[in-house]
Motif scaffolding. Structure first.
Motif, mmCIF file in Angstrom:
data_model
loop_
_atom_site.group_PDB
_atom_site.id
_atom_site.type_symbol
_atom_site.label_atom_id
_atom_site.label_comp_id
_atom_site.label_asym_id
_atom_site.label_seq_id
_atom_site.Cartn_x
_atom_site.Cartn_y
_atom_site.Cartn_z
ATOM 1 N N ALA A 76 0.847 -1.193 0.000
ATOM 2 C CA ALA A 76 0.000 0.000 0.000
ATOM 3 C C ALA A 76 0.882 1.242 0.000
ATOM 4 C CB ALA A 76 -0.912 0.011 1.216
ATOM 5 N N VAL A 77 0.576 2.157 -0.895
ATOM 6 C CA VAL A 77 1.288 3.439 -0.973
ATOM 7 C C VAL A 77 0.254 4.546 -0.846
ATOM 8 C CG1 VAL A 77 2.780 4.918 -2.350
ATOM 9 C CG2 VAL A 77 3.082 2.434 -2.432
ATOM 10 N N PHE A 78 0.430 5.419 0.138
ATOM 11 C CA PHE A 78 -0.557 6.450 0.453
ATOM 12 C C PHE A 78 -0.280 7.709 -0.372
ATOM 13 C CE2 PHE A 78 -0.174 3.466 3.870
ATOM 14 C CZ PHE A 78 -1.503 3.168 4.156
ATOM 15 N N VAL A 79 -1.316 8.169 -1.074
ATOM 16 C CA VAL A 79 -1.181 9.250 -2.058
ATOM 17 C C VAL A 79 -2.311 10.263 -1.849
ATOM 18 C CG1 VAL A 79 -1.103 9.796 -4.539
ATOM 19 C CG2 VAL A 79 -0.246 7.584 -3.731
ATOM 20 N N PRO A 80 -2.028 11.558 -1.891
ATOM 21 C CA PRO A 80 -3.120 12.530 -1.771
ATOM 22 C C PRO A 80 -4.131 12.389 -2.899
ATOM 23 C CG PRO A 80 -1.046 13.617 -2.347
ATOM 24 C CD PRO A 80 -0.699 12.215 -2.016
ATOM 25 N N ASP A 81 -5.397 12.613 -2.579
ATOM 26 C CA ASP A 81 -6.463 12.486 -3.565
ATOM 27 C C ASP A 81 -6.498 13.681 -4.511
ATOM 28 O OD1 ASP A 81 -8.682 10.891 -4.497
ATOM 29 O OD2 ASP A 81 -10.025 12.420 -3.691
ATOM 30 N N PHE A 82 -5.911 14.792 -4.082
ATOM 31 C CA PHE A 82 -5.907 16.029 -4.870
ATOM 32 C C PHE A 82 -4.499 16.239 -5.404
ATOM 33 C CE2 PHE A 82 -6.051 20.824 -5.103
ATOM 34 C CZ PHE A 82 -7.059 20.910 -6.045
ATOM 35 N N THR A 83 -4.241 15.689 -6.596
ATOM 36 C CA THR A 83 -2.906 15.764 -7.185
ATOM 37 C C THR A 83 -2.989 15.391 -8.653
ATOM 38 O OG1 THR A 83 -0.588 15.030 -6.965
ATOM 39 C CG2 THR A 83 -2.285 13.365 -6.627
ATOM 40 N N PHE A 100 -5.772 6.381 -1.390
ATOM 41 C CA PHE A 100 -5.922 7.832 -1.466
ATOM 42 C C PHE A 100 -6.251 8.437 -0.107
ATOM 43 C CE2 PHE A 100 -6.983 6.529 -5.920
ATOM 44 C CZ PHE A 100 -5.788 6.965 -6.449
ATOM 45 N N VAL A 101 -5.781 9.665 0.082
ATOM 46 C CA VAL A 101 -5.908 10.377 1.360
ATOM 47 C C VAL A 101 -6.394 11.787 1.077
ATOM 48 C CG1 VAL A 101 -4.687 11.162 3.426
ATOM 49 C CG2 VAL A 101 -3.990 9.021 2.301
ATOM 50 N N ASP A 102 -7.339 12.264 1.874
ATOM 51 C CA ASP A 102 -7.864 13.613 1.686
ATOM 52 C C ASP A 102 -6.809 14.663 2.049
ATOM 53 O OD1 ASP A 102 -9.791 15.354 0.817
ATOM 54 O OD2 ASP A 102 -11.223 14.940 2.426
ATOM 55 N N VAL A 103 -7.079 15.895 1.638
ATOM 56 C CA VAL A 103 -6.099 16.978 1.814
ATOM 57 C C VAL A 103 -6.647 18.075 2.715
ATOM 58 C CG1 VAL A 103 -5.021 16.518 -0.412
ATOM 59 C CG2 VAL A 103 -6.894 18.189 -0.278
ATOM 60 N N ASP A 104 -5.751 18.978 3.066
ATOM 61 C CA ASP A 104 -6.100 20.160 3.858
ATOM 62 C C ASP A 104 -6.658 21.225 2.906
ATOM 63 O OD1 ASP A 104 -5.588 22.869 4.995
ATOM 64 O OD2 ASP A 104 -4.758 21.749 6.681
ATOM 65 N N VAL A 105 -7.833 21.773 3.198
ATOM 66 C CA VAL A 105 -8.458 22.728 2.282
ATOM 67 C C VAL A 105 -7.699 24.049 2.202
ATOM 68 C CG1 VAL A 105 -10.800 21.801 2.437
ATOM 69 C CG2 VAL A 105 -10.045 23.511 4.097
ATOM 70 N N TYR A 318 -6.680 23.355 -11.687
ATOM 71 C CA TYR A 318 -5.882 22.241 -11.167
ATOM 72 C C TYR A 318 -6.426 21.882 -9.783
ATOM 73 C CZ TYR A 318 -2.379 23.867 -14.577
ATOM 74 O OH TYR A 318 -1.724 24.266 -15.714
ATOM 75 N N TYR A 319 -7.218 20.795 -9.652
ATOM 76 C CA TYR A 319 -7.574 19.799 -10.642
ATOM 77 C C TYR A 319 -9.092 19.656 -10.649
ATOM 78 C CZ TYR A 319 -2.627 18.913 -10.410
ATOM 79 O OH TYR A 319 -1.266 19.088 -10.446
ATOM 80 N N PRO A 320 -9.690 19.400 -11.797
ATOM 81 C CA PRO A 320 -11.154 19.327 -11.862
ATOM 82 C C PRO A 320 -11.736 18.010 -11.373
ATOM 83 C CG PRO A 320 -10.210 18.977 -14.040
ATOM 84 C CD PRO A 320 -9.060 19.314 -13.119
ATOM 85 N N LYS A 321 -10.874 16.984 -11.203
ATOM 86 C CA LYS A 321 -11.374 15.643 -10.882
ATOM 87 C C LYS A 321 -10.474 14.984 -9.845
ATOM 88 C CE LYS A 321 -13.197 11.736 -13.577
ATOM 89 N NZ LYS A 321 -13.265 11.150 -14.946
ATOM 90 N N PRO A 322 -11.036 14.501 -8.730
ATOM 91 C CA PRO A 322 -10.214 13.817 -7.716
ATOM 92 C C PRO A 322 -9.606 12.531 -8.269
ATOM 93 C CG PRO A 322 -12.413 14.329 -6.865
ATOM 94 C CD PRO A 322 -12.451 14.562 -8.344
ATOM 95 N N PHE A 339 -13.907 11.762 0.300
ATOM 96 C CA PHE A 339 -12.829 12.748 0.378
ATOM 97 C C PHE A 339 -13.440 14.145 0.257
ATOM 98 C CE2 PHE A 339 -11.341 8.803 -1.470
ATOM 99 C CZ PHE A 339 -10.225 8.498 -0.703
ATOM 100 N N PRO A 340 -14.115 14.606 1.295
ATOM 101 C CA PRO A 340 -14.887 15.849 1.199
ATOM 102 C C PRO A 340 -14.061 17.081 0.845
ATOM 103 C CG PRO A 340 -14.744 15.086 3.488
ATOM 104 C CD PRO A 340 -14.259 13.975 2.622
ATOM 105 N N ALA A 341 -12.851 17.193 1.378
ATOM 106 C CA ALA A 341 -12.031 18.374 1.087
ATOM 107 C C ALA A 341 -11.643 18.407 -0.387
ATOM 108 C CB ALA A 341 -10.782 18.380 1.967
ATOM 109 N N THR A 342 -11.176 17.277 -0.900
ATOM 110 C CA THR A 342 -10.781 17.205 -2.302
ATOM 111 C C THR A 342 -11.967 17.457 -3.220
ATOM 112 O OG1 THR A 342 -8.962 15.673 -1.862
ATOM 113 C CG2 THR A 342 -9.841 15.688 -4.101
ATOM 114 N N GLU A 343 -13.085 16.822 -2.923
ATOM 115 C CA GLU A 343 -14.264 16.983 -3.766
ATOM 116 C C GLU A 343 -14.728 18.434 -3.792
ATOM 117 O OE1 GLU A 343 -17.155 14.007 -2.614
ATOM 118 O OE2 GLU A 343 -15.628 12.454 -2.623
ATOM 119 N N SER A 344 -14.627 19.112 -2.665
ATOM 120 C CA SER A 344 -14.979 20.525 -2.602
ATOM 121 C C SER A 344 -14.004 21.377 -3.412
ATOM 122 C CB SER A 344 -14.990 20.995 -1.147
ATOM 123 O OG SER A 344 -15.175 22.388 -1.055
ATOM 124 N N LEU A 345 -12.704 21.128 -3.238
ATOM 125 C CA LEU A 345 -11.684 21.916 -3.935
ATOM 126 C C LEU A 345 -11.817 21.805 -5.452
ATOM 127 C CD1 LEU A 345 -8.546 21.202 -1.719
ATOM 128 C CD2 LEU A 345 -9.709 23.404 -2.003
#
Length: 375
Positions: A76-83, A100-105, A318-322, A339-345
């Protein structure tokens, strides 16, 4: 107006860049010429690590790191969802699974609290072996390495710093691309330090990993290039690109990084009461690969983007799709709302023109247009 004005940069640096390119042509040392090693030494010294291994692009820099660590199926490799997609793509190419891991808004970077939850969940499920955290220094800002390092140490994980957008950033004076056990960057033309094509580099203090990646980038070479001791790949930085980068690196150190921060500060001063502007935590320095504002919702964001286009002002989303919604990763089983933060961003972000050669007049034009639209 240019989104990232590479033409203006070339006009300023033309004499030195032309001379550098001509020297490579005259030497005919197009592959692994002396400029490659000189650049690697300069980059390692600047970042503050023992080793810099250049390669063909930023994606393969990540790949070489994962190969050096033997990452494979079941890991398992942990990667931000917003990238950008490459941050996870390289994991899949090794047969491993991106988690995937959510991000800080506010910072757009991986959220340490969400990261620890994802690690705990993966351990509890017992299907995958946690191995690596791929942090991403998004838009030029280093991730929260003080917190991430504590988590990595707690769970015995390696940190792979994806500094493709972050070269030149800092935390309390410590340079980006020195925070990972292995760190990488990209020299794609639009990056903070870019070449005239593709290029990348890997940074580490570990002698064994550096030697291994040096071998892997040239078909798994041993003592010489026709002694192949492992299965490798073809991922060298061209001498021509290294020569161009040496010139651009001097400009980057001498004034570009400072000037891009001046431009960002001017944007923030003029926009902070109109939109949500980028947050730079205390002690952090961004290299401003992007200057990204947040609007109220997707309708307002898309409307502003269309209006700015009418005014001759280029922008990008950047970026339109999680990551978890990418078609290639639908099989991982993530759900909307995970991933609420990413989906919002993804529905709110808009990146404005940003580069070291941006004039105050251009910044004023952008800010006035935003103000007019939102009035």
């Amino acid at each position: 107006m240019q989104f990232r004005d590479l033409k203006k940069q070339y006009e300023v640096l033309k004499k030195d860049i032309d001379q550098a390119m001509l020297e490579v042509a005259a030497s005919s040392a197009f592959i692994m010429g002396k400029q490659v090693k000189e650049l690697e030494q300069q980059l390692a010294q600047y970042v503050g690590v023992k080793h810099c291994v250049s390669c063909a692009n930023g994606t393969e820099a990540l790949t070489l790191a994962l190969k050096a660590w033997g990452i494979k199926a079941g890991d398992a490799v942990f990667v931000p969802d917003f990238t950008f997609f490459a941050s996870a793509e390289v994991v899949s190419l090794e047969g491993a699974t991106p988690v995937f891991v959510d991000v800080d808004v506010d910072t757009f970077n991986i959220d340490p609290a969400a990261l620890e939850k994802a690690i705990e969940k993966t351990i509890k499920e017992g299907k995958l072996q946690p191995k690596v955290i791929i942090t991403v220094d998004l838009f030029g800002l280093p991730a929260n390495y003080p917190a991430i390092r504590k988590i990595a140490d707690k769970y015995h994980l390696l940190i792979l710093e994806d500094g493709a957008q972050g070269f030149g950033g800092e935390i309390n004076g410590k340079k980006a691309c020195s925070f990972g056990d292995i760190s990488t960057t990209s020299f794609f033309p639009a990056k903070p330090l870019g070449c005239y094509g593709d290029g990348g580099a890997i940074f580490t203090d570990n002698d064994e990993w550096a030697s291994l990646m040096d071998s892997l980038r040239v078909h798994g070479k041993g003592s010489f290039k026709y002694d192949n001791v492992r299965i490798g790949m073809n991922s060298r930085l061209d001498t021509l690109q290294a020569a161009i980068l040496k010139v651009k690196f001097d400009a980057f150190k001498n004034y570009e990084l400072n000037d891009v921060n001046k431009a960002a500060n001017l944007y923030t001063d003029k926009l902070k009461d109109l939109v949500k502007t980028p947050v730079i935590p205390e002690g952090y320095l961004s290299s401003w690969a992007q200057y990204t504002i947040q609007l109220q919702d997707e309708k307002q964001r898309d409307g502003l983007q269309a209006y700015l286009k009418e005014q001759g002002i280029p922008t990008m989303v950047y970026y339109p799709k999680p990551m978890h919604e990418q078609t290639a990763y639908l099989g991982l089983g993530y759900q909307s709302g995970d991933f609420p933060a990413t989906e919002s961003l993804c529905g709110k972000v808009l990146s404005l023109p940003m580069h070291p050669y941006l004039t105050e007049e251009e910044i004023n034009k952008v800010c006035q247009a935003i103000s007019q639209y939102l009035a």
